[in-house]
Design an enzyme around this catalytic site. Structure first.
Site, PDB file in Angstrom:
ATOM      1  N   TYR A  86       0.852  -1.192   0.000  1.00 11.24           N
ATOM      2  CA  TYR A  86       0.000   0.000   0.000  1.00 11.24           C
ATOM      3  C   TYR A  86       0.883   1.235   0.000  1.00 11.24           C
ATOM      4  O   TYR A  86       1.803   1.369   0.817  1.00 11.24           O
ATOM      5  CB  TYR A  86      -0.911   0.010   1.228  1.00 11.24           C
ATOM      6  CG  TYR A  86      -1.693   1.303   1.375  1.00 11.24           C
ATOM      7  CD1 TYR A  86      -2.737   1.599   0.514  1.00 11.24           C
ATOM      8  CD2 TYR A  86      -1.362   2.229   2.369  1.00 11.24           C
ATOM      9  CE1 TYR A  86      -3.449   2.784   0.636  1.00 11.24           C
ATOM     10  CE2 TYR A  86      -2.069   3.415   2.499  1.00 11.24           C
ATOM     11  CZ  TYR A  86      -3.112   3.686   1.630  1.00 11.24           C
ATOM     12  OH  TYR A  86      -3.810   4.864   1.747  1.00 11.24           O
ATOM     13  N   LEU A  87       0.612   2.151  -0.925  1.00 15.40           N
ATOM     14  CA  LEU A  87       1.359   3.405  -1.015  1.00 15.40           C
ATOM     15  C   LEU A  87       0.498   4.528  -0.441  1.00 15.40           C
ATOM     16  O   LEU A  87      -0.542   4.862  -1.017  1.00 15.40           O
ATOM     17  CB  LEU A  87       1.710   3.718  -2.470  1.00 15.40           C
ATOM     18  CG  LEU A  87       2.553   2.681  -3.215  1.00 15.40           C
ATOM     19  CD1 LEU A  87       2.772   3.127  -4.662  1.00 15.40           C
ATOM     20  CD2 LEU A  87       3.883   2.453  -2.517  1.00 15.40           C
ATOM     21  N   ASP A 176      -1.590   0.865 -20.622  1.00 17.72           N
ATOM     22  CA  ASP A 176      -2.987   1.257 -20.350  1.00 17.72           C
ATOM     23  C   ASP A 176      -2.968   2.544 -19.533  1.00 17.72           C
ATOM     24  O   ASP A 176      -3.581   2.644 -18.466  1.00 17.72           O
ATOM     25  CB  ASP A 176      -3.707   0.144 -19.594  1.00 17.72           C
ATOM     26  CG  ASP A 176      -5.219   0.357 -19.532  1.00 17.72           C
ATOM     27  OD1 ASP A 176      -5.739   1.213 -20.279  1.00 17.72           O
ATOM     28  OD2 ASP A 176      -5.884  -0.320 -18.722  1.00 17.72           O
TER      29      ASP A 176
END
Length: 278
Positions: A86-87, A176
């Site tokens: 998790y950032l 993407d």
């Protein structure tokens, strides 16, 4: 990074990754995965994902990290799920993003291609090639064209000037890169949810221009660091055909008109060089 199988729940995914239980908070996860925050981790799951979907995402994240791109660290991957670092969120830094992407797009590779990847949930074949126009049409556009079946536009797509696409040289692309896959962490800009393979940087530029969201400050900084030739800008509608085909396939006929505009823009592209512009 560990590899396993048989995950059916976030709790099971944490256990199989050898991690303790954490309170789970649902996060926005796009159109394929269910995503949860679990303490210092992010969990991505699907009860019946396309074969190789999460391993392909993990490979893309690791490939981008190896090129100096900030991405969530891959903690654990298996067929039905992925555990990422998790950032914590930070402030927008568009110039920092420009530096990171210019650095990525400046690093040349030997051949176009890579292992099988996914654009959303759609699988795209692996393989390698030296001829960019042929590779892009046969390995990227054609599989989507056959699946999306855009009616009368199909023949027009087939006749577009794929063989004349400009070649700056093979580089790793995110694949993407719409603004929803950009994340500003405390440590700086990061990229999420890649469809990473080796292509022309125009693939990334085309997706970034297709749906907007990248401000002028970004484009000024990127252009100053790694100027884009006019012929590449003019060819971007050809790459946008690729992205609009997958949107037509996944989301329906609302994308027929944008696809037709991109086809027209690609058809009108002359491949003439000139001054660069943002």
């Amino acid at each position: 990074m560990s590899l396993g199988g048989g995950v059916t729940s976030p709790e099971a995914l944490l256990a199989r990754a050898g991690l303790p239980p954490y309170p789970l908070t649902p996060l926005t996860g796009g159109d394929v995965a269910r995503v949860f925050r679990a303490g210092p981790y992010v969990l991505k799951l699907h009860p019946n994902p396309p074969e190789g979907f999460f391993p392909a995402e993990a490979r893309g994240l690791l490939a981008l990290r190896n090129k100096g791109v900030r991405v969530p660290g891959v903690v654990h991957v298996e067929e039905e799920g992925l555990v990422l670092e998790y950032l914590p969120p930070g402030r927008p830094d568009w110039e920092g993003l420009a530096r990171m992407l210019a650095h990525l797009h400046a690093q040349k590779e030997a051949l176009y291609g890579g292992e099988r990847v996914y654009l959303g949930p759609f699988p795209l074949p692996g393989g390698f090639g030296e001829d960019w126009g042929r590779f892009f049409y046969e390995k990227r556009v054609l599989p989507l064209l056959e699946a999306a079946r855009p009616g009368r536009l199909a023949l027009e797509v087939e006749r577009l000037p794929w063989a004349r696409l400009p070649q700056e040289g093979p580089v790793l692309v995110h694949g993407d890169l719409w603004h929803g896959n950009v994340y500003f962490a405390q440590e700086g800009p990061a990229l999420l949810d890649p469809s990473a393979w080796v292509g022309e940087r125009g693939v990334d530029l085309a997706m970034m221009r297709l749906f907007g969201g990248f401000p002028e400050a970004f484009w000024r900084a990127y252009q100053a660091l790694l100027p884009v030739p006019e012929e590449v800008w003019r060819a971007l509608p050809c790459y946008q055909v690729y992205f609009l085909l997958v949107h037509l396939l996944l989301f329906g006929r609302a994308y027929l008109e944008p696809l037709e505009r991109a086809v027209r823009g690609c058809r009108e592209w002359k491949g003439t060089s000139g001054s660069s512009r943002p």
